[in-house]
Design a protein around this motif. Structure first.
Motif, PDB file in Angstrom:
ATOM      1  N   GLY A  77      19.288   7.316   4.524  1.00  0.00           N
ATOM      2  CA  GLY A  77      17.898   6.934   4.291  1.00  0.00           C
ATOM      3  C   GLY A  77      17.645   6.626   2.826  1.00  0.00           C
ATOM      4  N   HIS A  78      16.832   5.609   2.592  1.00  0.00           N
ATOM      5  CA  HIS A  78      16.447   5.324   1.212  1.00  0.00           C
ATOM      6  C   HIS A  78      15.236   4.394   1.160  1.00  0.00           C
ATOM      7  N   LEU A  79      14.612   4.381   0.004  1.00  0.00           N
ATOM      8  CA  LEU A  79      13.530   3.460  -0.285  1.00  0.00           C
ATOM      9  C   LEU A  79      14.180   2.135  -0.657  1.00  0.00           C
ATOM     10  N   HIS A  80      14.094   1.166   0.225  1.00  0.00           N
ATOM     11  CA  HIS A  80      14.757  -0.124   0.032  1.00  0.00           C
ATOM     12  C   HIS A  80      14.030  -0.960  -1.014  1.00  0.00           C
ATOM     13  N   THR A  81      12.703  -1.063  -0.889  1.00  0.00           N
ATOM     14  CA  THR A  81      11.909  -1.901  -1.789  1.00  0.00           C
ATOM     15  C   THR A  81      10.540  -1.273  -1.983  1.00  0.00           C
ATOM     16  N   TYR A  82       9.997  -1.397  -3.180  1.00  0.00           N
ATOM     17  CA  TYR A  82       8.599  -1.038  -3.382  1.00  0.00           C
ATOM     18  C   TYR A  82       7.992  -2.000  -4.387  1.00  0.00           C
ATOM     19  N   ARG A  83       6.688  -2.253  -4.215  1.00  0.00           N
ATOM     20  CA  ARG A  83       5.989  -3.107  -5.183  1.00  0.00           C
ATOM     21  C   ARG A  83       4.514  -2.742  -5.211  1.00  0.00           C
ATOM     22  N   PHE A  84       3.877  -3.009  -6.316  1.00  0.00           N
ATOM     23  CA  PHE A  84       2.447  -2.780  -6.487  1.00  0.00           C
ATOM     24  C   PHE A  84       1.863  -4.063  -7.046  1.00  0.00           C
ATOM     25  N   CYS A  85       1.031  -4.723  -6.253  1.00  0.00           N
ATOM     26  CA  CYS A  85       0.450  -5.991  -6.666  1.00  0.00           C
ATOM     27  C   CYS A  85      -0.981  -6.065  -6.160  1.00  0.00           C
ATOM     28  N   ASP A  86      -1.907  -6.401  -7.024  1.00  0.00           N
ATOM     29  CA  ASP A  86      -3.325  -6.528  -6.662  1.00  0.00           C
ATOM     30  C   ASP A  86      -3.856  -5.276  -5.972  1.00  0.00           C
ATOM     31  N   ASN A  87      -3.532  -4.111  -6.503  1.00  0.00           N
ATOM     32  CA  ASN A  87      -3.975  -2.818  -5.969  1.00  0.00           C
ATOM     33  C   ASN A  87      -3.468  -2.530  -4.563  1.00  0.00           C
ATOM     34  N   VAL A  88      -2.358  -3.149  -4.176  1.00  0.00           N
ATOM     35  CA  VAL A  88      -1.762  -2.917  -2.864  1.00  0.00           C
ATOM     36  C   VAL A  88      -0.318  -2.466  -3.067  1.00  0.00           C
ATOM     37  N   TRP A  89       0.016  -1.296  -2.506  1.00  0.00           N
ATOM     38  CA  TRP A  89       1.386  -0.796  -2.524  1.00  0.00           C
ATOM     39  C   TRP A  89       2.098  -1.270  -1.265  1.00  0.00           C
ATOM     40  N   THR A  90       3.335  -1.721  -1.413  1.00  0.00           N
ATOM     41  CA  THR A  90       4.189  -2.066  -0.277  1.00  0.00           C
ATOM     42  C   THR A  90       5.500  -1.309  -0.436  1.00  0.00           C
ATOM     43  N   PHE A  91       5.873  -0.579   0.614  1.00  0.00           N
ATOM     44  CA  PHE A  91       7.128   0.175   0.632  1.00  0.00           C
ATOM     45  C   PHE A  91       7.941  -0.276   1.837  1.00  0.00           C
ATOM     46  N   ILE A  92       9.220  -0.498   1.651  1.00  0.00           N
ATOM     47  CA  ILE A  92      10.120  -0.738   2.768  1.00  0.00           C
ATOM     48  C   ILE A  92      11.138   0.392   2.748  1.00  0.00           C
ATOM     49  N   LEU A  93      11.135   1.193   3.827  1.00  0.00           N
ATOM     50  CA  LEU A  93      11.998   2.352   3.942  1.00  0.00           C
ATOM     51  C   LEU A  93      13.072   2.091   4.983  1.00  0.00           C
ATOM     52  N   GLN A  94      14.239   2.648   4.757  1.00  0.00           N
ATOM     53  CA  GLN A  94      15.307   2.581   5.750  1.00  0.00           C
ATOM     54  C   GLN A  94      15.671   3.995   6.153  1.00  0.00           C
ATOM     55  N   ASP A  95      15.847   4.194   7.458  1.00  0.00           N
ATOM     56  CA  ASP A  95      16.185   5.494   8.041  1.00  0.00           C
ATOM     57  C   ASP A  95      15.200   6.574   7.601  1.00  0.00           C
ATOM     58  N   ALA A  96      13.928   6.321   7.851  1.00  0.00           N
ATOM     59  CA  ALA A  96      12.874   7.270   7.504  1.00  0.00           C
ATOM     60  C   ALA A  96      12.618   8.208   8.682  1.00  0.00           C
ATOM     61  N   ASN A 106      13.069   9.198  14.039  1.00  0.00           N
ATOM     62  CA  ASN A 106      13.809   8.506  13.001  1.00  0.00           C
ATOM     63  C   ASN A 106      13.618   7.007  13.213  1.00  0.00           C
ATOM     64  N   VAL A 107      13.173   6.305  12.169  1.00  0.00           N
ATOM     65  CA  VAL A 107      12.909   4.871  12.262  1.00  0.00           C
ATOM     66  C   VAL A 107      13.893   4.155  11.354  1.00  0.00           C
TER      67      VAL A 107
END
Length: 122
Positions: A77-96, A106-107
């Motif tokens: 499991g790990h945090l694949h991608t994260y970003r913060f743009c225009d007050n919006v957080w986006t996280f892409i997680l693997q094996d969460a 488990n997703v």
């Protein structure tokens, strides 16, 4: 009331948008009315999630270690991608690992989009 248009990218939001587009193209619905429907959808989704959803979920991204009973079968499991743009957080997680009071799941891959609800009242 200000709203985010995030829920339009959900399955139900995409289906609504496609249906409204078809109705506008066939002349059944005016473009202005279609926009009003989408705006009401945004408001209704925001209100429903604020007032009707009471459960809480814990999300863990646990990297597996050989020999660990806790992480056995969870994968890397790990945090694949994260970003913060225009007050919006986006996280892409693997094996969460998602846990609530009753169960855990488990997703393999999940995208989480989060906004500050305080911005809706400005």
């Amino acid at each position: 009331m200000a709203t985010f248009e995030l829920y339009r990218r959900s399955t139900i939001g995409m289906c609504l948008t496609e249906t409204l587009d078809e109705m506008v193209q066939s002349g059944t619905l005016s473009p202005d009315l279609a926009i009003q429907v989408l705006t009401q959808f945004d408001k209704s989704m925001t209100e429903a999630l604020e007032t009707q959803v009471k459960s809480k979920v814990t999300i863990k991204v646990v990297p597996s270690a050989q020999g660990s009973r806790f992480t056995q079968g969870l994968g890397e499991g790990h945090l694949h991608t994260y970003r913060f743009c225009d007050n919006v957080w986006t996280f892409i997680l693997q094996d969460a690992l998602f846990k609530n009071e009753d169960s855990q799941e488990n997703v393999g891959r999940v995208k989480i989009v989060a906004c500050d609800s305080k911005l809706l009242t400005q």
